[in-house]
Design an enzyme around this catalytic site. Structure first.
Site, PDB file in Angstrom:
ATOM      1  CG  PHE A 288      -1.642   1.354   1.391  1.00 22.88           C
ATOM      2  CD1 PHE A 288      -2.985   1.427   1.040  1.00 22.88           C
ATOM      3  CD2 PHE A 288      -1.011   2.524   1.832  1.00 22.88           C
ATOM      4  CE1 PHE A 288      -3.684   2.629   1.137  1.00 22.88           C
ATOM      5  CE2 PHE A 288      -1.704   3.732   1.929  1.00 22.88           C
ATOM      6  CZ  PHE A 288      -3.047   3.773   1.587  1.00 22.88           C
ATOM      7  CD  GLU A 289       5.115   2.696  -1.904  1.00 18.11           C
ATOM      8  OE1 GLU A 289       6.192   2.793  -1.314  1.00 18.11           O
ATOM      9  OE2 GLU A 289       5.030   2.623  -3.136  1.00 18.11           O
ATOM     10  CB  ILE A 290      -1.382   7.318  -1.170  1.00 19.07           C
ATOM     11  CG1 ILE A 290      -2.501   6.264  -1.179  1.00 19.07           C
ATOM     12  CG2 ILE A 290      -1.832   8.573  -1.929  1.00 19.07           C
ATOM     13  CD1 ILE A 290      -3.796   6.728  -0.526  1.00 19.07           C
TER      14      ILE A 290
END
Ligand SMILES: Nc1nc2c(ncn2[C@@H]2O[C@H](COP(=O)(O)OP(=O)(O)O)[C@@H](O)[C@H]2O)c(=O)[nH]1
Ligand SMILES: *[C@@H]1O[C@H](CO)[C@@H](O)[C@H](O)[C@H]1NC(C)=O
Ligand SMILES: *[C@@H]1O[C@H](CO)[C@@H](O)[C@H](O)[C@H]1NC(C)=O
Ligand SMILES: [Mg+2]
Length: 390
Positions: A288-290
């Site tokens: 998960f990365e933003i």
């Protein structure tokens, strides 16, 4: 004509209510579309960071618009310059469908952000068909240029084979896999250069077989932009040290050679318990990365990735994109530019983040068990994260 007191009071009160209504409608529209009195209640209940009206950033150019069919009809939404990105194999189709169903359900059917799928092999018609049917947002399927994926010629294959064997003896996951190493190197240094991604600034990384457990009542991309964040995570945990024996020394050498790149007020305290001498194995879980791709594209990270890459240790060892991204974010950014999205319930088995505060959990209609949240479990680094803000 002089008005009697009750009448004057009535008009005064009406005036105040209307003023508040229009003020809130104007200032909060990008977040909550609070355009009617009935939705004022939801404005009052917004999470903390939305309480202050955030002025529009004049540096942000006009945003592209397209029509999305959201819950309750068709709406024209204002979006950030952002996309989802998923790296996958054709054989991942089942897990990819599940992940897209989940993010559409909990967020994107209301927002219509586009998707980019990347693969080193041509996509099958089956994969494209199964994915495209799930969303009204634009979907693009890209192929990764050969040299950004496969092991470079200058890698000493004998040494790489030796490294894989040694790691297999230690029983490390993906120890013998070359394709896993290709993936880690690609995610560390190349994905953001892909022609399908260069038109975007922000990305949200999604993997097959993940779940989003809470409904998002806000737009995380817009939040990142308005709050001037660069990198965001939901799960912070310990790395398996045997995959990266020489990474920290290499990073320390880089800092010595380029001290001007080390950000004052950075998050080194997350990575190290003794001021940068030793790595404590904490990292952000990068499935998960933003984040802001312009950070990865910039001078500092480019120099950093090249410095790491030329050691060959993405292949001789098994350096992961998670520690590489985490170290870069924690060392080259002021710590305030890194954000923990507590509201985003997220699961990539075997780990899950579930908001443990009842109000956040209820508001998100979360489908996760708060008792099983990873945050303060044995492999969690949430405490190290919290510590640097004390
Ligand atoms: N196209 C492609 N994608 C891959 C390959 N290996 C891994 N991936 C993708 O890379 C991401 C991470 O891989 P995954 O197997 O989930 O690793 P893990 O999460 O570390 O166990 C996922 O999005 C996978 O679909 C590969 O050989 N080719
Ligand atoms: C959305 O925008 C299009 C083009 O500008 C316009 O024709 C349409 O009426 C808009 N729809 C809504 C619901 O605002
Ligand atoms: C979106 O971001 C990319 C990368 O920063 C930039 O090149 C592009 O011009 C931006 N597009 C818009 C519409 O702002
Ligand atoms: Mg995975």
């Amino acid at each position: 004509m002089a008005l009697n007191r009750p009448t004057r009071f009535f008009f005064l009160a009406l005036g105040i209510i209307l003023a508040i209504h229009f003020l809130l409608s104007a200032t909060h529209e990008p977040y909550n579309k609070a355009t009617s009195l009935s939705s004022l209640a939801s404005v009052w209940k917004k999470p903390k960071y939305q309480d202050a009206a955030v002025p529009a950033n004049p540096d942000i150019p006009p945003l592209p618009k397209w029509t999305v069919s959201g819950v309750g009809g068709v709406a024209n939404a204002t979006r950030a310059n952002a996309t989802f990105v998923m790296l996958a194999r054709n054989s991942d189709v089942h897990g990819a469908v599940q992940s897209i169903r989940s993010i559409e359900d909990r967020f994107n059917r209301e927002y219509g952000y586009p998707y980019v799928f990347l693969n080193e092999e041509p996509w099958t018609d089956e994969f494209k068909k199964r994915i495209s049917v799930l969303t009204n947002a634009p979907v693009e399927f890209g192929i990764i240029p050969h040299d950004w994926w496969f092991q470079p010629d200058w890698i000493d294959e004998e040494r790489a084979t030796e490294g894989r064997k040694k790691m297999e003896e230690q029983g490390i996951i993906y120890a013998g896999s070359v394709s896993y190493r290709n993936m880690c190197r690609f995610n560390s240094g190349f994905f953001f250069k892909h022609e399908l991604l260069t038109k975007y600034r922000w990305y949200w990384r999604i993997e097959p077989d993940v779940m989003f457990h809470c409904t998002l009542n806000f737009d995380p991309f817009v939040y990142m932009e308005e709050q001037k964040k660069t990198y965001a995570f939901t799960i912070a945990l310990y790395e398996w040290s045997a995959t990266i024996p020489s990474l920290w020394d290499t990073v320390k050498n880089f800092m010595k050679e380029f001290p001007q790149y080390v950000a004052p007020g950075n998050a080194m305290g997350f990575l190290s318990d003794n001021d940068g001498q030793d790595f404590n194995m904490c990292h952000f879980w990068s499935n998960f990365e933003i984040a802001d791709m312009d950070f990865w594209r910039g001078e500092v990270y480019s120099a950093f990735f090249d410095f790491l890459d030329k050691t060959g240790n993405f292949y001789y060892e098994r350096w992961g994109d998670a520690p590489v991204h985490s170290m870069a974010a924690a060392i080259f950014l002021p710590k305030e530019k890194i954000h923990f999205f507590n509201e985003i319930g997220y699961e990539h088995p075997p780990n899950m983040h579930c908001p443990k505060e009842d109000d956040v959990w209820r508001k998100g209609m979360c489908g996760c068990d708060q008792g099983n949240t990873h945050d303060y479990g044995p492999y969690s680094c949430q405490a190290q994260w919290d510590r640097i803000f004390r």
